[in-house]
Design a protein around this motif. Structure first.
Motif, PDB file in Angstrom:
ATOM      1  N   GLY A 319       0.498  -1.303   0.051  1.00  0.00           N
ATOM      2  CA  GLY A 319       0.412   0.261   0.158  1.00  0.00           C
ATOM      3  C   GLY A 319       1.096   0.781  -0.219  1.00  0.00           C
ATOM      4  O   GLY A 319       0.337   2.537  -0.067  1.00  0.00           O
ATOM      5  N   ASP A 320       2.428   1.043   0.239  1.00  0.00           N
ATOM      6  CA  ASP A 320       3.036   2.236   0.467  1.00  0.00           C
ATOM      7  C   ASP A 320       3.381   2.878  -1.214  1.00  0.00           C
ATOM      8  O   ASP A 320       3.455   1.970  -2.478  1.00  0.00           O
ATOM      9  N   PRO A 321       3.458   4.165  -1.205  1.00  0.00           N
ATOM     10  CA  PRO A 321       3.226   4.644  -2.597  1.00  0.00           C
ATOM     11  C   PRO A 321       4.804   4.291  -3.264  1.00  0.00           C
ATOM     12  O   PRO A 321       6.036   3.933  -2.673  1.00  0.00           O
ATOM     13  N   GLY A 322       5.241   4.673  -4.640  1.00  0.00           N
ATOM     14  CA  GLY A 322       6.758   4.742  -5.513  1.00  0.00           C
ATOM     15  C   GLY A 322       6.618   3.134  -6.458  1.00  0.00           C
ATOM     16  O   GLY A 322       5.459   2.550  -6.729  1.00  0.00           O
ATOM     17  N   TYR A 323       7.426   3.267  -6.855  1.00  0.00           N
ATOM     18  CA  TYR A 323       7.797   2.259  -8.020  1.00  0.00           C
ATOM     19  C   TYR A 323       9.408   1.870  -7.566  1.00  0.00           C
ATOM     20  O   TYR A 323       9.799   2.830  -6.883  1.00  0.00           O
ATOM     21  N   GLY A 324       9.073   0.459  -8.001  1.00  0.00           N
ATOM     22  CA  GLY A 324      10.671   0.275  -8.186  1.00  0.00           C
ATOM     23  C   GLY A 324      11.628   0.678  -8.869  1.00  0.00           C
ATOM     24  O   GLY A 324      11.170   0.656  -9.938  1.00  0.00           O
ATOM     25  N   PRO A 325      13.494   0.167  -8.437  1.00  0.00           N
ATOM     26  CA  PRO A 325      14.121   0.802  -9.890  1.00  0.00           C
ATOM     27  C   PRO A 325      13.816   0.139 -10.464  1.00  0.00           C
ATOM     28  O   PRO A 325      14.023   0.732 -12.134  1.00  0.00           O
ATOM     29  N   TRP A 326      13.343  -1.406 -10.248  1.00  0.00           N
ATOM     30  CA  TRP A 326      13.549  -1.724 -11.765  1.00  0.00           C
ATOM     31  C   TRP A 326      11.824  -1.696 -12.979  1.00  0.00           C
ATOM     32  O   TRP A 326      12.084  -1.321 -14.616  1.00  0.00           O
ATOM     33  N   ALA A 327      11.238  -0.519 -12.796  1.00  0.00           N
ATOM     34  CA  ALA A 327      10.189   0.184 -13.349  1.00  0.00           C
ATOM     35  C   ALA A 327      11.365   0.943 -14.548  1.00  0.00           C
ATOM     36  O   ALA A 327      10.488   1.549 -15.422  1.00  0.00           O
ATOM     37  N   LYS A 328      12.304   1.604 -14.202  1.00  0.00           N
ATOM     38  CA  LYS A 328      13.593   2.469 -15.001  1.00  0.00           C
ATOM     39  C   LYS A 328      14.464   1.536 -15.366  1.00  0.00           C
ATOM     40  O   LYS A 328      15.500   2.570 -15.834  1.00  0.00           O
ATOM     41  N   ASP A 329      14.771   0.549 -15.540  1.00  0.00           N
ATOM     42  CA  ASP A 329      15.362  -0.039 -16.402  1.00  0.00           C
ATOM     43  C   ASP A 329      15.703  -0.072 -17.906  1.00  0.00           C
ATOM     44  O   ASP A 329      14.797  -0.871 -18.411  1.00  0.00           O
ATOM     45  N   PRO A 330      16.108   0.885 -18.237  1.00  0.00           N
ATOM     46  CA  PRO A 330      17.085   1.342 -20.027  1.00  0.00           C
ATOM     47  C   PRO A 330      17.027  -0.013 -20.303  1.00  0.00           C
ATOM     48  O   PRO A 330      16.433  -0.495 -21.666  1.00  0.00           O
ATOM     49  N   VAL A 331      17.672  -1.235 -19.988  1.00  0.00           N
ATOM     50  CA  VAL A 331      18.138  -2.176 -20.760  1.00  0.00           C
ATOM     51  C   VAL A 331      17.014  -3.358 -20.834  1.00  0.00           C
ATOM     52  O   VAL A 331      16.479  -3.783 -21.642  1.00  0.00           O
ATOM     53  N   ALA A 332      15.899  -3.487 -19.729  1.00  0.00           N
ATOM     54  CA  ALA A 332      14.469  -4.229 -19.773  1.00  0.00           C
ATOM     55  C   ALA A 332      14.145  -3.640 -20.590  1.00  0.00           C
ATOM     56  O   ALA A 332      13.277  -4.479 -21.459  1.00  0.00           O
ATOM     57  N   GLU A 333      13.394  -2.136 -20.682  1.00  0.00           N
ATOM     58  CA  GLU A 333      12.926  -1.807 -21.758  1.00  0.00           C
ATOM     59  C   GLU A 333      12.911  -2.031 -23.121  1.00  0.00           C
ATOM     60  O   GLU A 333      12.023  -2.280 -24.132  1.00  0.00           O
ATOM     61  N   GLN A 334      14.458  -1.880 -23.383  1.00  0.00           N
ATOM     62  CA  GLN A 334      14.440  -2.081 -24.862  1.00  0.00           C
ATOM     63  C   GLN A 334      14.569  -3.842 -25.119  1.00  0.00           C
ATOM     64  O   GLN A 334      13.914  -4.125 -25.808  1.00  0.00           O
ATOM     65  N   LYS A 335      15.086  -4.395 -23.981  1.00  0.00           N
ATOM     66  CA  LYS A 335      14.478  -5.944 -24.203  1.00  0.00           C
ATOM     67  C   LYS A 335      13.071  -5.884 -24.816  1.00  0.00           C
ATOM     68  O   LYS A 335      12.827  -7.382 -25.626  1.00  0.00           O
ATOM     69  N   LEU A 336      11.990  -5.495 -23.636  1.00  0.00           N
ATOM     70  CA  LEU A 336      10.837  -5.851 -23.590  1.00  0.00           C
ATOM     71  C   LEU A 336      10.557  -5.461 -24.859  1.00  0.00           C
ATOM     72  O   LEU A 336       9.791  -6.234 -25.824  1.00  0.00           O
ATOM     73  N   TRP A 337      10.911  -4.268 -25.947  1.00  0.00           N
ATOM     74  CA  TRP A 337      10.081  -3.895 -27.360  1.00  0.00           C
ATOM     75  C   TRP A 337      10.465  -5.088 -28.002  1.00  0.00           C
ATOM     76  O   TRP A 337      10.036  -5.438 -28.804  1.00  0.00           O
ATOM     77  N   GLU A 338      12.065  -5.575 -28.166  1.00  0.00           N
ATOM     78  CA  GLU A 338      12.450  -6.053 -29.106  1.00  0.00           C
ATOM     79  C   GLU A 338      11.793  -7.110 -29.228  1.00  0.00           C
ATOM     80  O   GLU A 338      11.123  -7.711 -30.409  1.00  0.00           O
ATOM     81  N   MET A 339      11.737  -8.261 -27.363  1.00  0.00           N
ATOM     82  CA  MET A 339      11.217  -9.437 -28.065  1.00  0.00           C
ATOM     83  C   MET A 339       9.665  -9.311 -27.752  1.00  0.00           C
ATOM     84  O   MET A 339       9.127  -9.973 -29.033  1.00  0.00           O
TER      85      MET A 339
END
Length: 349
Positions: A319-339
């Motif tokens: 219930g606490d607010p905020g986002y995890g550091p993995w939500a701003k991971d540019p490597v995973a972001e690009q990998k997800l897009w490509e996959m």
């Protein structure tokens, strides 16, 4: 980012000491429209909302319809959608007909057919709200063989957005950039710690590890955030036709999203009664991201409680607010897009 610099116009009513549960002083979706002075002011705009015939999708559609915009809602139950549309129209200050697009998000054929139906009726799209989703479902697969939650919550919306991007781009102007709004969840934080690691990418279907419905949900919700981040990176900086992308946590709301959890709904409601929202309040952040003037000319962000979110504190409680550091991971972001592009390639032809 310093706390004082975040965009947070409704921060006061969201302070813990002011929370009283569903129906308290936190804004509703229609209040956002009223606060933005948009009642019947968007007759030149077109909106598409997935899952607009149930849950907070109904209240999202209700609020955006009040702007006078042309509103399309997707559904897998036309009769239900027609009933919802009739109710909205009967109580809305706008009399623009609500239009229904049949779309089964568990089938990429259906997503593509729905896009073709929409395009046959409209050559404009200013706001796309990727609202529909499932949560903590038993292990299963979409009609195309993808893990059910990842396929429904992420891949279907990835394909939908990809197919509609030309229309969003063409509809965008420097005066009002088109916006994409992805509904994520703080489930990315509590059910997917560490994010989309190489090990997760290698086992999206849980063939190598035991299936966990909450882990699968968390993966899909992390994907919603990374998808929005990539969209912003690729399309947000265009000088003439920018498209901005947001992701968000709508809050805890009792809707059909909980249908797979049985008695857990009552337990969660009792344990977190003060932070729980009504569907009308749960739709507010989606609508705020879609319409708020404060975002004009700015990059999209991850939001919650009608404000820009911040990195999560150490050892957060549910219930606490905020986002995890993995939500701003540019490597995973690009990998997800490509996959994702590879996975939906047959439907892009």
């Amino acid at each position: 980012m310093a706390q004082e610099s975040i965009i947070a116009p409704y921060a006061e009513v969201h302070r813990p000491e002011n929370l009283r549960g569903a129906g308290d002083g936190r804004p509703t979706a229609i209040q956002i429209i009223e606060d933005e002075h948009l009642i019947n002011k968007w007759s030149d705009k077109t909106v598409l909302i997935t899952g607009g015939s149930s849950g907070i999708g109904v209240e999202t559609a209700r609020a955006l319809h009040a702007t006078g915009a042309r509103v399309f809602i997707t559904t897998r139950d036309n009769a239900k959608a027609e009933s919802v549309a009739a109710d909205i129209l009967a109580n809305s200050p706008s009399k623009v007909p609500i239009e229904i697009v049949f779309m089964e998000l568990g089938s990429l054929d259906s997503v593509k057919a729905g896009v073709e139906d929409f395009r046959s009726r409209s050559d404009k799209l200013n706001i796309l709200i990727n609202n529909a989703g499932i949560m903590a479902a038993p292990h299963g697969h979409t009609k195309d063989g993808f893990e059910l939650q990842f396929g429904t919550n992420h891949l279907s919306h990835f394909l939908l957005t990809k197919l509609l991007l030309p229309t969003l781009i063409a509809s965008s102007t420097p005066e009002f950039a088109s916006r994409i709004v992805n509904l994520s969840s703080n489930g990315h934080l509590y059910h997917n710690k560490g994010g989309l690691t190489p090990e997760v990418f290698a086992d999206l279907d849980f063939k190598q590890t035991p299936y966990n419905e909450w882990a699968a949900y968390g993966r899909s919700k992390t994907a919603n955030i990374l998808h929005a981040n990539r969209l912003e990176r690729l399309y947000g900086s265009s000088p003439d036709h920018p498209v901005h992308a947001f992701s968000l946590h709508p809050g805890g709301i009792t809707t059909a999203l909980w249908r797979h959890q049985g008695d857990m709904v009552a337990t969660r409601l009792q344990g977190f009664a003060s932070i729980w929202k009504s569907p009308e309040q749960g739709a507010a952040t989606s609508v705020w991201c879609a319409v708020a003037k404060v975002w004009e000319g700015k990059a999209g962000r991850y939001c919650e409680n009608c404000q820009e979110s911040v990195p999560v504190q150490e050892n957060p409680k549910m219930g606490d607010p905020g986002y995890g550091p993995w939500a701003k991971d540019p490597v995973a972001e690009q990998k997800l897009w490509e996959m994702s592009e590879e996975m939906v390639a047959p439907w892009l032809k």
